[in-house]
Design a protein around this motif. Structure first.
Motif, PDB file in Angstrom:
ATOM      1  N   MET A   1       0.847  -1.188   0.000  1.00  0.00           N
ATOM      2  CA  MET A   1       0.000   0.000   0.000  1.00  0.00           C
ATOM      3  C   MET A   1       0.888   1.245   0.000  1.00  0.00           C
ATOM      4  N   SER A   2       0.619   2.119  -0.915  1.00  0.00           N
ATOM      5  CA  SER A   2       1.439   3.317  -1.015  1.00  0.00           C
ATOM      6  C   SER A   2       0.798   4.456  -0.224  1.00  0.00           C
ATOM      7  N   GLU A   3       1.661   5.293   0.307  1.00  0.00           N
ATOM      8  CA  GLU A   3       1.179   6.469   1.017  1.00  0.00           C
ATOM      9  C   GLU A   3       1.466   7.698   0.167  1.00  0.00           C
ATOM     10  N   ILE A   4       0.491   8.565   0.032  1.00  0.00           N
ATOM     11  CA  ILE A   4       0.766   9.806  -0.687  1.00  0.00           C
ATOM     12  C   ILE A   4       0.836  10.937   0.323  1.00  0.00           C
ATOM     13  N   ASP A   5       1.603  11.963  -0.004  1.00  0.00           N
ATOM     14  CA  ASP A   5       1.691  13.110   0.894  1.00  0.00           C
ATOM     15  C   ASP A   5       0.810  14.252   0.375  1.00  0.00           C
ATOM     16  N   CYS A   6       0.814  15.346   1.113  1.00  0.00           N
ATOM     17  CA  CYS A   6      -0.067  16.470   0.782  1.00  0.00           C
ATOM     18  C   CYS A   6       0.255  17.027  -0.606  1.00  0.00           C
ATOM     19  N   HIS A   7       1.541  17.087  -0.916  1.00  0.00           N
ATOM     20  CA  HIS A   7       1.945  17.629  -2.213  1.00  0.00           C
ATOM     21  C   HIS A   7       1.380  16.770  -3.347  1.00  0.00           C
ATOM     22  N   GLU A   8       1.502  15.457  -3.178  1.00  0.00           N
ATOM     23  CA  GLU A   8       1.011  14.541  -4.205  1.00  0.00           C
ATOM     24  C   GLU A   8      -0.515  14.645  -4.315  1.00  0.00           C
ATOM     25  N   LEU A   9      -1.163  14.796  -3.181  1.00  0.00           N
ATOM     26  CA  LEU A   9      -2.624  14.903  -3.217  1.00  0.00           C
ATOM     27  C   LEU A   9      -3.059  16.120  -4.044  1.00  0.00           C
ATOM     28  N   LEU A  10      -2.410  17.258  -3.775  1.00  0.00           N
ATOM     29  CA  LEU A  10      -2.781  18.471  -4.507  1.00  0.00           C
ATOM     30  C   LEU A  10      -2.520  18.312  -5.995  1.00  0.00           C
ATOM     31  N   ARG A  11      -1.445  17.589  -6.309  1.00  0.00           N
ATOM     32  CA  ARG A  11      -1.096  17.377  -7.708  1.00  0.00           C
ATOM     33  C   ARG A  11      -2.155  16.528  -8.421  1.00  0.00           C
ATOM     34  N   GLN A  12      -2.755  15.611  -7.675  1.00  0.00           N
ATOM     35  CA  GLN A  12      -3.709  14.672  -8.265  1.00  0.00           C
ATOM     36  C   GLN A  12      -5.165  15.081  -8.054  1.00  0.00           C
ATOM     37  N   LEU A  13      -5.371  16.168  -7.309  1.00  0.00           N
ATOM     38  CA  LEU A  13      -6.731  16.477  -6.851  1.00  0.00           C
ATOM     39  C   LEU A  13      -7.722  16.660  -8.006  1.00  0.00           C
ATOM     40  N   TRP A  14      -7.315  17.402  -9.020  1.00  0.00           N
ATOM     41  CA  TRP A  14      -8.257  17.668 -10.112  1.00  0.00           C
ATOM     42  C   TRP A  14      -8.541  16.399 -10.905  1.00  0.00           C
ATOM     43  N   THR A  15      -7.513  15.582 -11.073  1.00  0.00           N
ATOM     44  CA  THR A  15      -7.733  14.296 -11.741  1.00  0.00           C
ATOM     45  C   THR A  15      -8.760  13.489 -10.957  1.00  0.00           C
ATOM     46  N   LEU A  17     -11.033  14.678  -8.810  1.00  0.00           N
ATOM     47  CA  LEU A  17     -12.363  15.305  -8.862  1.00  0.00           C
ATOM     48  C   LEU A  17     -13.008  15.117 -10.231  1.00  0.00           C
ATOM     49  N   ASP A  18     -12.169  15.007 -11.247  1.00  0.00           N
ATOM     50  CA  ASP A  18     -12.693  14.764 -12.595  1.00  0.00           C
ATOM     51  C   ASP A  18     -13.153  13.320 -12.771  1.00  0.00           C
ATOM     52  N   GLY A  19     -12.847  12.483 -11.762  1.00  0.00           N
ATOM     53  CA  GLY A  19     -13.204  11.075 -11.863  1.00  0.00           C
ATOM     54  C   GLY A  19     -12.301  10.324 -12.822  1.00  0.00           C
ATOM     55  N   LEU A  37      -6.823  17.035   7.645  1.00  0.00           N
ATOM     56  CA  LEU A  37      -7.822  18.111   7.627  1.00  0.00           C
ATOM     57  C   LEU A  37      -7.540  19.174   6.567  1.00  0.00           C
ATOM     58  N   PRO A  38      -6.314  19.689   6.458  1.00  0.00           N
ATOM     59  CA  PRO A  38      -6.070  20.720   5.425  1.00  0.00           C
ATOM     60  C   PRO A  38      -6.412  20.223   4.024  1.00  0.00           C
ATOM     61  N   CYS A  39      -6.057  18.980   3.726  1.00  0.00           N
ATOM     62  CA  CYS A  39      -6.356  18.450   2.396  1.00  0.00           C
ATOM     63  C   CYS A  39      -7.849  18.227   2.227  1.00  0.00           C
ATOM     64  N   ARG A  40      -8.523  17.853   3.314  1.00  0.00           N
ATOM     65  CA  ARG A  40      -9.972  17.665   3.244  1.00  0.00           C
ATOM     66  C   ARG A  40     -10.634  19.001   2.918  1.00  0.00           C
ATOM     67  N   GLN A  41     -10.186  20.060   3.589  1.00  0.00           N
ATOM     68  CA  GLN A  41     -10.754  21.383   3.327  1.00  0.00           C
ATOM     69  C   GLN A  41     -10.444  21.826   1.900  1.00  0.00           C
ATOM     70  N   HIS A  42      -9.227  21.531   1.484  1.00  0.00           N
ATOM     71  CA  HIS A  42      -8.833  21.923   0.133  1.00  0.00           C
ATOM     72  C   HIS A  42      -9.664  21.171  -0.905  1.00  0.00           C
ATOM     73  N   ALA A  43      -9.830  19.875  -0.691  1.00  0.00           N
ATOM     74  CA  ALA A  43     -10.603  19.062  -1.627  1.00  0.00           C
ATOM     75  C   ALA A  43     -12.042  19.550  -1.692  1.00  0.00           C
ATOM     76  N   GLU A  44     -12.584  19.894  -0.519  1.00  0.00           N
ATOM     77  CA  GLU A  44     -13.955  20.382  -0.468  1.00  0.00           C
ATOM     78  C   GLU A  44     -14.075  21.715  -1.219  1.00  0.00           C
ATOM     79  N   PHE A  45     -13.075  22.568  -1.019  1.00  0.00           N
ATOM     80  CA  PHE A  45     -13.063  23.855  -1.705  1.00  0.00           C
ATOM     81  C   PHE A  45     -13.022  23.667  -3.225  1.00  0.00           C
ATOM     82  N   GLU A  46     -12.139  22.801  -3.680  1.00  0.00           N
ATOM     83  CA  GLU A  46     -12.015  22.581  -5.125  1.00  0.00           C
ATOM     84  C   GLU A  46     -13.294  21.990  -5.709  1.00  0.00           C
ATOM     85  N   ARG A  47     -13.919  21.098  -4.921  1.00  0.00           N
ATOM     86  CA  ARG A  47     -15.156  20.488  -5.396  1.00  0.00           C
ATOM     87  C   ARG A  47     -16.225  21.558  -5.605  1.00  0.00           C
ATOM     88  N   ARG A  48     -16.319  22.489  -4.639  1.00  0.00           N
ATOM     89  CA  ARG A  48     -17.307  23.563  -4.746  1.00  0.00           C
ATOM     90  C   ARG A  48     -16.961  24.515  -5.883  1.00  0.00           C
TER      91      ARG A  48
END
Ligand SMILES: [Zn+2]
Length: 81
Positions: A1-15, A17-19, A37-48
């Protein structure tokens, strides 16, 4: 199982959210979002933000509740009307 960090999450977030993220990547992103939490808030923001963009594309204004939520996430106060 791979772990991603915050930087990787932000890099992949739009992909994500685009499904368009692979299922394993999706799971990694969701796992990260669930415990960060910061990434959760960020993801929620981008989704909106995406929702607003979609409204704009249809030539409609973002509905008021959506704008308020977005502003709250940004920590700003908006003038309505
Ligand atoms: Zn994070």
């Amino acid at each position: 199982m791979s772990e991603i960090d915050c930087h990787e999450l932000l890099r992949q977030l739009w992909t994500y959210l685009d499904g368009e993220a692979d299922a394993p990547l999706c799971e990694d992103l969701q796992r990260h979002i669930a415990r960060c939490l910061p990434c959760r808030q960020h993801a929620e923001f981008e989704r909106r933000l995406r929702e607003i963009i979609q409204y704009k594309c249809r030539g409609e204004r973002a509905p008021e509740p959506l704008r308020r939520d977005l502003a709250r996430l940004l920590g700003i106060t908006i003038q309505t009307g």
